[in-house]
Scaffold this motif. Structure first.
Motif, PDB file in Angstrom:
ATOM      1  N   TYR A  34       0.807  -1.486  -0.050  1.00 63.35           N
ATOM      2  CA  TYR A  34       0.029   0.029  -0.039  1.00 63.35           C
ATOM      3  C   TYR A  34       0.788   1.368   0.101  1.00 63.35           C
ATOM      4  CZ  TYR A  34      -3.613  -3.319   1.312  1.00 63.35           C
ATOM      5  OH  TYR A  34      -4.408  -4.466   1.280  1.00 63.35           O
ATOM      6  N   ASP A  36       1.635   3.076  -2.407  1.00 65.51           N
ATOM      7  CA  ASP A  36       1.101   4.024  -3.296  1.00 65.51           C
ATOM      8  C   ASP A  36      -0.043   4.805  -2.792  1.00 65.51           C
ATOM      9  OD1 ASP A  36      -0.207   1.616  -3.474  1.00 65.51           O
ATOM     10  OD2 ASP A  36      -0.757   1.829  -5.723  1.00 65.51           O
ATOM     11  N   LYS A  37      -0.749   4.385  -1.730  1.00 69.43           N
ATOM     12  CA  LYS A  37      -1.902   4.998  -1.276  1.00 69.43           C
ATOM     13  C   LYS A  37      -1.832   6.268  -0.520  1.00 69.43           C
ATOM     14  CE  LYS A  37      -4.838   1.224  -1.842  1.00 69.43           C
ATOM     15  NZ  LYS A  37      -5.708   1.392  -2.755  1.00 69.43           N
ATOM     16  N   GLU A  41      -4.855   7.551   4.168  1.00 64.56           N
ATOM     17  CA  GLU A  41      -5.547   6.200   4.229  1.00 64.56           C
ATOM     18  C   GLU A  41      -4.688   5.072   5.069  1.00 64.56           C
ATOM     19  OE1 GLU A  41      -6.670   4.567   0.280  1.00 64.56           O
ATOM     20  OE2 GLU A  41      -7.725   6.626  -0.229  1.00 64.56           O
TER      21      GLU A  41
END
Length: 176
Positions: A34, A36-37, A41
């Motif tokens: 994750y 790249d989130k 978030e």
């Protein structure tokens, strides 16, 4: 976040080394899958990953116990729970603003141990909801998403946890 995640894991598995492994595994999964989130978030994702890693640990322990239960050298969860301080961050170091007697410090230390024992005695889902809501300061929706249940279930688990803690602590003479 790492320290709070460790304490949350430790409440579940009651084994310091296992809790550290779970937190490390959770952080690795978050960064690998994750990265790249958006940053906003990540806390929610991490809480969900931490919950899943903890459940995975219990599954591995169950499988291990089924296969190797005859071995006497298996370390049960909770074997080294004696030196863990539940509310270390809340209690914090003495800031010198006011002097405290040894009796006050001993009473406060005993109260914190009593609270820790009662939190550990909660059923797992109640403990998880309680810690997320009141320790992690997550709102109901965030807690529900992290636990994979409805908001109503989170409210119910938290209510029951608070009731159980209140009753147990009052029985020990500890009141707010």
């Amino acid at each position: 976040m790492e320290k709070r995640a460790f304490k949350r894991s430790y409440y579940h598995v009651r084994n310091e080394e296992a809790a550290l492994d779970i937190v490390q595994e959770s952080m690795m999964k978050l960064s690998e899958h994750y990265g790249d989130k958006p940053a906003n978030e990540l806390p929610m994702l991490f809480q969900r990953i931490l919950s899943n890693c903890t459940l995975d640990w219990f599954r591995r322990q169950k499988r291990h116990n089924a296969l190797f239960s005859h071995l006497s050298d298996f370390e049960a969860p909770g074997d080294d729970a004696g030196d863990f301080d539940l509310l270390e961050a809340w209690a914090g170091p003495d800031d010198g603003e006011r002097a405290q007697s040894a009796e006050d410090l001993a009473r406060r230390s005993q109260t914190l141990r009593d609270i820790e024992i009662e939190i550990q005695a909660l059923p797992p889902r109640q403990r998880e909801a309680f810690l997320m809501r009141y320790w992690e300061e997550m709102d109901v929706a965030e807690t529900a998403a992290a636990m994979g249940c409805s908001e109503g279930s989170v409210k119910t688990h938290c209510f029951r946890a608070v009731q159980a803690l209140s009753k147990a602590l009052k029985a020990k003479g500890i009141e707010p």
